[in-house]
Each structure stands twice: as C-alpha cells, then as structure tokens.
Design a protein around this motif. Structure first.
Motif, mmCIF file in Angstrom:
data_model
loop_
_atom_site.group_PDB
_atom_site.id
_atom_site.type_symbol
_atom_site.label_atom_id
_atom_site.label_comp_id
_atom_site.label_asym_id
_atom_site.label_seq_id
_atom_site.Cartn_x
_atom_site.Cartn_y
_atom_site.Cartn_z
ATOM 1 N N ILE A 1 0.640 32.020 5.444
ATOM 2 C CA ILE A 1 0.519 31.244 4.499
ATOM 3 C C ILE A 1 1.898 30.490 4.047
ATOM 4 C CG2 ILE A 1 -0.345 30.727 2.505
ATOM 5 C CD1 ILE A 1 -2.708 32.491 3.551
ATOM 6 N N ARG A 2 2.177 29.170 3.737
ATOM 7 C CA ARG A 2 3.431 28.950 3.037
ATOM 8 C C ARG A 2 2.751 27.676 2.424
ATOM 9 N NH1 ARG A 2 4.181 33.095 4.024
ATOM 10 N NH2 ARG A 2 6.035 33.874 4.558
ATOM 11 N N ARG A 3 3.745 26.754 1.023
ATOM 12 C CA ARG A 3 3.988 25.895 0.831
ATOM 13 C C ARG A 3 4.506 24.937 1.298
ATOM 14 N NH1 ARG A 3 1.373 24.999 -3.720
ATOM 15 N NH2 ARG A 3 1.224 26.954 -4.448
ATOM 16 N N ILE A 4 4.204 23.570 1.852
ATOM 17 C CA ILE A 4 5.273 22.309 2.879
ATOM 18 C C ILE A 4 5.537 22.010 0.945
ATOM 19 C CG2 ILE A 4 5.487 19.835 3.413
ATOM 20 C CD1 ILE A 4 2.641 21.154 4.558
ATOM 21 N N VAL A 5 7.632 21.621 1.395
ATOM 22 C CA VAL A 5 8.178 21.518 0.303
ATOM 23 C C VAL A 5 8.331 19.861 0.816
ATOM 24 C CG1 VAL A 5 8.458 23.385 -1.268
ATOM 25 C CG2 VAL A 5 9.897 22.469 1.044
ATOM 26 N N ALA A 6 8.946 19.547 1.865
ATOM 27 C CA ALA A 6 9.355 18.428 2.972
ATOM 28 C C ALA A 6 8.419 18.270 3.677
ATOM 29 C CB ALA A 6 10.938 18.630 2.608
ATOM 30 N N LYS A 7 8.446 17.001 4.188
ATOM 31 C CA LYS A 7 8.361 15.728 5.621
ATOM 32 C C LYS A 7 9.072 15.316 6.556
ATOM 33 C CE LYS A 7 5.684 12.675 2.453
ATOM 34 N NZ LYS A 7 4.896 11.466 3.016
ATOM 35 N N ALA A 8 8.393 14.926 7.012
ATOM 36 C CA ALA A 8 9.522 14.296 8.088
ATOM 37 C C ALA A 8 10.206 13.168 7.413
ATOM 38 C CB ALA A 8 8.112 13.586 9.506
ATOM 39 N N GLY A 9 11.362 12.858 7.536
ATOM 40 C CA GLY A 9 12.154 12.287 6.602
ATOM 41 C C GLY A 9 13.422 12.758 6.433
ATOM 42 N N ASP A 10 12.663 13.934 5.243
ATOM 43 C CA ASP A 10 13.233 13.729 4.091
ATOM 44 C C ASP A 10 14.590 14.090 4.146
ATOM 45 O OD1 ASP A 10 11.649 13.279 3.090
ATOM 46 O OD2 ASP A 10 10.120 15.349 2.604
ATOM 47 N N ARG B 1 -9.130 22.754 10.379
ATOM 48 C CA ARG B 1 -8.520 22.641 10.801
ATOM 49 C C ARG B 1 -8.031 21.475 10.898
ATOM 50 N NH1 ARG B 1 -8.341 27.497 14.715
ATOM 51 N NH2 ARG B 1 -10.210 29.305 13.642
ATOM 52 N N LEU B 2 -8.874 20.536 10.864
ATOM 53 C CA LEU B 2 -9.094 19.112 11.396
ATOM 54 C C LEU B 2 -8.016 18.317 11.377
ATOM 55 C CD1 LEU B 2 -12.568 18.820 11.923
ATOM 56 C CD2 LEU B 2 -10.422 19.408 13.786
ATOM 57 N N GLN B 3 -7.469 18.785 9.615
ATOM 58 C CA GLN B 3 -5.905 18.222 8.842
ATOM 59 C C GLN B 3 -4.816 17.821 9.191
ATOM 60 O OE1 GLN B 3 -5.739 19.112 5.144
ATOM 61 N NE2 GLN B 3 -3.697 16.911 4.220
ATOM 62 N N LYS B 4 -4.548 17.087 9.915
ATOM 63 C CA LYS B 4 -3.368 16.737 10.875
ATOM 64 C C LYS B 4 -1.896 16.103 9.798
ATOM 65 C CE LYS B 4 -4.640 18.392 14.381
ATOM 66 N NZ LYS B 4 -4.449 20.163 14.563
ATOM 67 N N GLU B 5 -2.245 15.133 8.945
ATOM 68 C CA GLU B 5 -1.107 14.611 7.907
ATOM 69 C C GLU B 5 -1.289 15.716 7.079
ATOM 70 O OE1 GLU B 5 -1.451 11.006 7.043
ATOM 71 O OE2 GLU B 5 -2.082 10.190 9.160
ATOM 72 N N TYR B 6 0.619 16.021 6.350
ATOM 73 C CA TYR B 6 0.206 17.077 5.345
ATOM 74 C C TYR B 6 1.348 16.276 4.418
ATOM 75 C CZ TYR B 6 -2.011 20.003 8.193
ATOM 76 O OH TYR B 6 -3.109 20.565 9.380
ATOM 77 N N GLN B 7 0.791 16.946 2.915
ATOM 78 C CA GLN B 7 1.878 16.161 2.279
ATOM 79 C C GLN B 7 2.955 17.019 1.391
ATOM 80 O OE1 GLN B 7 2.971 13.519 0.988
ATOM 81 N NE2 GLN B 7 1.380 12.791 3.295
ATOM 82 N N PRO B 8 3.884 17.246 0.102
ATOM 83 C CA PRO B 8 4.187 18.131 -0.159
ATOM 84 C C PRO B 8 3.786 18.876 -1.057
ATOM 85 C CG PRO B 8 6.059 16.180 0.520
ATOM 86 C CD PRO B 8 4.772 16.169 0.508
ATOM 87 N N SER B 9 3.828 19.779 -1.342
ATOM 88 C CA SER B 9 2.690 20.893 -2.019
ATOM 89 C C SER B 9 1.766 21.129 -1.741
ATOM 90 C CB SER B 9 2.351 20.317 -3.343
ATOM 91 O OG SER B 9 1.941 19.265 -3.519
ATOM 92 N N ASP B 10 1.397 21.137 -0.240
ATOM 93 C CA ASP B 10 -0.340 21.228 0.516
ATOM 94 C C ASP B 10 0.538 22.843 0.960
ATOM 95 O OD1 ASP B 10 -1.223 18.909 0.400
ATOM 96 O OD2 ASP B 10 -1.004 18.995 2.372
ATOM 97 N N LEU B 11 -0.913 23.171 0.432
ATOM 98 C CA LEU B 11 -0.333 24.412 1.095
ATOM 99 C C LEU B 11 -0.754 25.212 2.526
ATOM 100 C CD1 LEU B 11 -2.039 27.111 -1.762
ATOM 101 C CD2 LEU B 11 0.469 27.254 -1.112
#
Length: 170
Positions: A81-90, A60-70
């Motif tokens: 449950i989903r996979r991040i494919v893009a982040k802010a600015g993309d 729960r404590l993680q606050k920065e995520y990158q593409p491919s993170d579950l």
C-alpha cells in the motif's frame, strides 16, 4: 391434509431461504473477485495511516489516479500500500530539502518524517512517462518505494484504497 400442506409450505420456505443465501454468497464472491479487493498491510511503511496487520479494501475498476491517492500495488511479487505523489508528465526530485514536484517543494499533510533520497536506488531528477506514477510510503525514513524501484506502471496498480479496517479492533 392440512398438516401435509403446512409441512410442504415450511419446506418451500426453507428452500427459498437457502436459495436466497446462495445467491447472496455468489454475488458477494463476484464483488470481491472482480470489483473490490482486500489485502493485509504487512509492514509499517505507511505508518501512521496504516499499521502492520490492518486490512485495506480497495476498488479494482478505477483506472485514473491522482497525487495523494492511496493505492494497492504489486511490485516484484509483493503487495504494497503506497501513496501516489506524482503522475505521468511530472518531474520528481528528492534532495536534502525534501520532495520537489515540477520544481516546487511539497508540503504534505499527515507526513511526519522528512522525505530524503536513499543512497541506493534511482537517481534524481526523474520525469514520469505515460501511465507511470511515483509512489512513496508515509513512513519516509523506512519505506521501500519509488525511491528504490523507480516509477510504477499503471498495470502494477491493483486498485484505489477505499477503507481501512484496524487490526486492533478485532
């Protein structure tokens, strides 16, 4: 007199053991209330990585995520449950060719179906704002994800998946 000392010693040992167990249970409860979480995958939208009935333990404590993170998200009152494919600015675009991030066609390992746009949902291209993420399910043909409800906010992410417990193992 020795018998009474032995009885007192056994009582003290038992009380000390009970105290240790209670402290352990309190620490375990605090860890799973504030640091870690556990959720059940209730759909096959992340197949083959997660199947219906699998359990995910997340941090729960993680606050920065990158593409491919579950990640575990809460969207419209639903835990997913989903996979991040893009982040802010993309810049995200999904065409008949597939998923494009910042103009580049993505080759994703572990994704066995084509990434195509849905007829309902958001229109592309979309540029993500601050603290926004674009998430997709791994089973791209059936997944309810950002193609339908749009980008998700950081506040909708409950945590990052750290391990999977297969339902079929029980």
């Amino acid at each position: 007199m020795t018998q009474q000392k032995e009885n007192n010693s056994i009582k003290e040992d038992v009380l000390f053991l009970i105290l240790k167990v209670v402290i352990f249970l309190i620490l375990l409860a605090v860890m799973f209330l504030f640091i870690f979480g556990i959720t059940r995958c209730s759909d096959n939208m992340m197949s083959p990585a997660f199947k219906d009935g699998d359990l995910a333990i997340y941090y729960r404590l993680q606050k920065e995520y990158q593409p491919s993170d579950l990640v575990v998200i809460q969207k419209n009152g639903e835990i997913q449950i989903r996979r991040i494919v893009a982040k802010a600015g993309d810049n995200v675009e999904i065409t008949e060719e597939g998923l494009k991030i910042n103009g580049y066609l993505q080759q994703e390992a572990g994704i066995h179906t084509e990434t195509l746009p849905y007829t309902e949902g958001i229109s592309f291209p979309i540029t993500l704002g601050a603290e926004e993420y674009f998430v997709l399910g791994d089973n791209r043909e059936q997944a309810k994800d950002s193609r339908i409800y749009g980008a998700i906010k950081l506040s909708e992410i409950k945590g990052s998946v750290i391990t999977l417990i297969r339902h079929r193992g029980f």
